[in-house]
Write an enzyme that holds these catalytic residues in place. Sequence first.
Site, short mmCIF file in Angstrom:
data_model
loop_
_atom_site.label_atom_id
_atom_site.label_comp_id
_atom_site.label_asym_id
_atom_site.label_seq_id
_atom_site.Cartn_x
_atom_site.Cartn_y
_atom_site.Cartn_z
N LYS A 139 0.81 -1.22 0.00
CA LYS A 139 0.00 0.00 0.00
C LYS A 139 0.85 1.27 0.00
CE LYS A 139 -0.74 0.44 5.01
NZ LYS A 139 -0.01 1.70 5.16
N THR A 140 2.01 1.25 0.68
CA THR A 140 2.85 2.45 0.71
C THR A 140 3.35 2.77 -0.69
OG1 THR A 140 3.54 1.94 2.97
CG2 THR A 140 4.86 3.54 1.76
N ASP A 166 -3.66 7.68 4.47
CA ASP A 166 -3.21 6.32 4.78
C ASP A 166 -3.90 5.82 6.04
OD1 ASP A 166 -1.79 3.99 4.61
OD2 ASP A 166 0.11 4.83 5.32
N GLU A 167 -3.97 4.49 6.21
CA GLU A 167 -4.55 3.85 7.40
C GLU A 167 -5.93 4.45 7.73
OE1 GLU A 167 -3.21 1.29 8.42
OE2 GLU A 167 -1.02 1.40 8.33
N GLN A 210 -8.03 -4.76 9.44
CA GLN A 210 -6.95 -4.45 10.36
C GLN A 210 -7.28 -3.26 11.26
OE1 GLN A 210 -2.72 -5.11 8.95
NE2 GLN A 210 -3.67 -4.93 6.95
N ARG A 218 1.49 -11.20 10.30
CA ARG A 218 2.86 -10.70 10.54
C ARG A 218 3.88 -11.74 10.10
NH1 ARG A 218 1.61 -6.33 9.74
NH2 ARG A 218 -0.38 -7.36 9.30
#
Length: 750
Positions: free
Chosen positions: A38-39, A228-229, A259, A611
């Site tokens: 995503k970044t 973002d987020e 998330q 993770r």
Amino acid sequence: MPQMNTTDLTQNLNDAQREAVCAPACNQLVLAGAGSGKTRVLVQRIGWLIQSAEASPHEILAVTFTNKAAREMRERLNEAVGGGVGGYGARSLWVGTFHGLAHRLLKMHWQEAGLPQNFQVLDSDDQLRLIKRIYQQLNIDDSKWPFRQAQGFINTKKDEGIRSQHIQDDYSAYTSNMRTIYAAYEEACERGGMVDFAELLLRSHELWLKSTALLQHYQQRFRFILVDEFQDTNTVQYAWLRVLAGQSSKVTAVGDDDQSIYGWRGAKIENIHKFEKDFAPVNVTRLEQNYRSTATILNAANALIANNTDRLGKSLWTEGEDGEKIDLYAAFNEQDEARYIVDRIQSWVNSGRSLSEVAILYRSNAQSRVLEEACIREQVAYKIYGGHRFYERMEIKNALAYLRLLLNRDDDVAFERVINTPTRGIGGKSLESVRLVAQEQGCSLYSATVKLVKQGVLTARANNALNTFLLLVEELENITVDMSLGDLTEYVVKHSGLLDFHAKEKGEKGQARVENLQELASACRLFTPEDDSVKPLREFLDTAALDSGDTQADEYESAIQMMTLHSAKGLEFPMVFLAGVEENLFPHQMSAEDPERMEEERRLCYVGITRAMERLVISYAESRRMHGKEKFNAVSRFVRELPSALMQEVRIKSTITRPTTYGKDYGGVFATKVSSSSNVHASNEAKAFITKSDEYSGFTLGQSVVHAKFGEGVIMQFEGKGARTQVHVNFPGLGVKRLMLEYAKLEPLV
């Protein structure tokens, strides 16, 4: 710097990423799954807007949730965009956190915002000090209404966009007091030209609403807004964005509703759910290709999260290999669980891998104590990510200070730490008087306090406060003189006021502190002294002091990463352990009756699973000491929701057929629990344990033994190696005792 063209920006993207990056000027929601890049999409989207001449850097606003993310984005944009076009470079972009951008706005428009030009930004400690002064002015009892309770109340209301005058009266003492404190706090900030973190957003949002011309200026300037987020936005952040975007700005919201794990601190998952309606029409793109984990791990995560309702929906996949199955270990208790985890990590390292590739994740902060002790015992370096080691945590140091005073009232360090913790109205002037007497008469601070109280030279209020503390210490010492170490600690933690003090702290932080204090009592109950000539309390305090200064790695040393699941978001590790995955611990018992909180717990488990890059090990304990009592919790529903075909269960051999010997290389022998309903088998690493077995002084797990002092018992666990080996024996009526095998003089019961 040479400029990249649009082909350069998109050539390494997959189809979904390319769709998000090259979308026309529109509102779009990018559902970015874990490990989906995503970044890169955010950065390339900005680069594409600039390189395609859709927008200049001057017209772009990018919002992140951490300063670290903002710095990373700026660095990537400098590489991708460089000097930009039309004379504008990446530097003219507005990139920052919500708070950082709001601060920038208020500094530029301080007059319109009703602030002095050089207004002061309060950090959390500054804010707390101001609240303490307000308590003094209002003569509010901080033992009944703790300072941090008021701090949490004020920040929560500001995050919800609510001023003190807007709080509805529910006729409760709590609401009445908190509203009074909030109003006085607002007045003090206005007088002093002070702005706290929550105020930055609220004040800048109010700036939009009351200054139409200013709002129109920024709506025309920022034609493109990227966030973002997005799933972590709270009420005031979402409102701030909606007002700024208006009808003309195009918003790209990047996030993952699966998330969303910060509801306890104000994040609203409904913000990302209602984005399509509030910003319609919206182009939705799903980033589902994962570049982090094996297919097995992703399939398990997909199956788990599918049990949540009202999802926006996506399914992670990878072009990579299937990878190994997920290991599931059922431990006898938390000590056995910790030993198993450390053994597996040692096997990982012995195979040529690094400690820094390993993370141990847990739901409750208090779980780290047993894991830390296992690492210390085996001399395995570890770090606590985003927090302190167990015996270095504030609430634990406070409790230990009280215990130290019971042994030695002249312990000045312990005295200073707890004389006003919990707060009991002992101010700085009173303490300075105590220090002065101690210095003049060459005595301890405790003795100096006794002298001052007897002399009655202080004000009546100060004298009463100091005397209350002296009486408390005397009472704790007298009542606990014949108690066991565990009962003593539990009594001190409760009657010192520490437990209630931290229970009043808002949210997960207060809950974590309470659980840590309860874990301290559990540690004391399990502690078995080795030296009969020393008081158990003294030996425990010495052991705790030694543990607190041992084994944590320095900054550059390879070490295991230990952390809560909340701290793990955004990180990745080749090998991940999820510890304590059992009912009432994970999911947390406080979520049992609340469907929304249960779904957030499931999302937290989803975050933990994703993770892991290569290996995932899930463990739970069949019995665990929680809140000072032995608990027998079932394996977590989250484990039961994972497909059995993706799992392989590893069990200690003695739980299947017969007692197993303990190997001095690895502390245990492992085998599989073969179920008729599923074809599970031992992992390669577990098989490595099976081949390493050896008799340990003739004793085996599950064997009945006799101890000269405690009578008959059953061996539950072995820990350590060689002369440091400890044996855990369950004695009926006495509980589990931890003994040094070399000195325990156990006799087998035939």
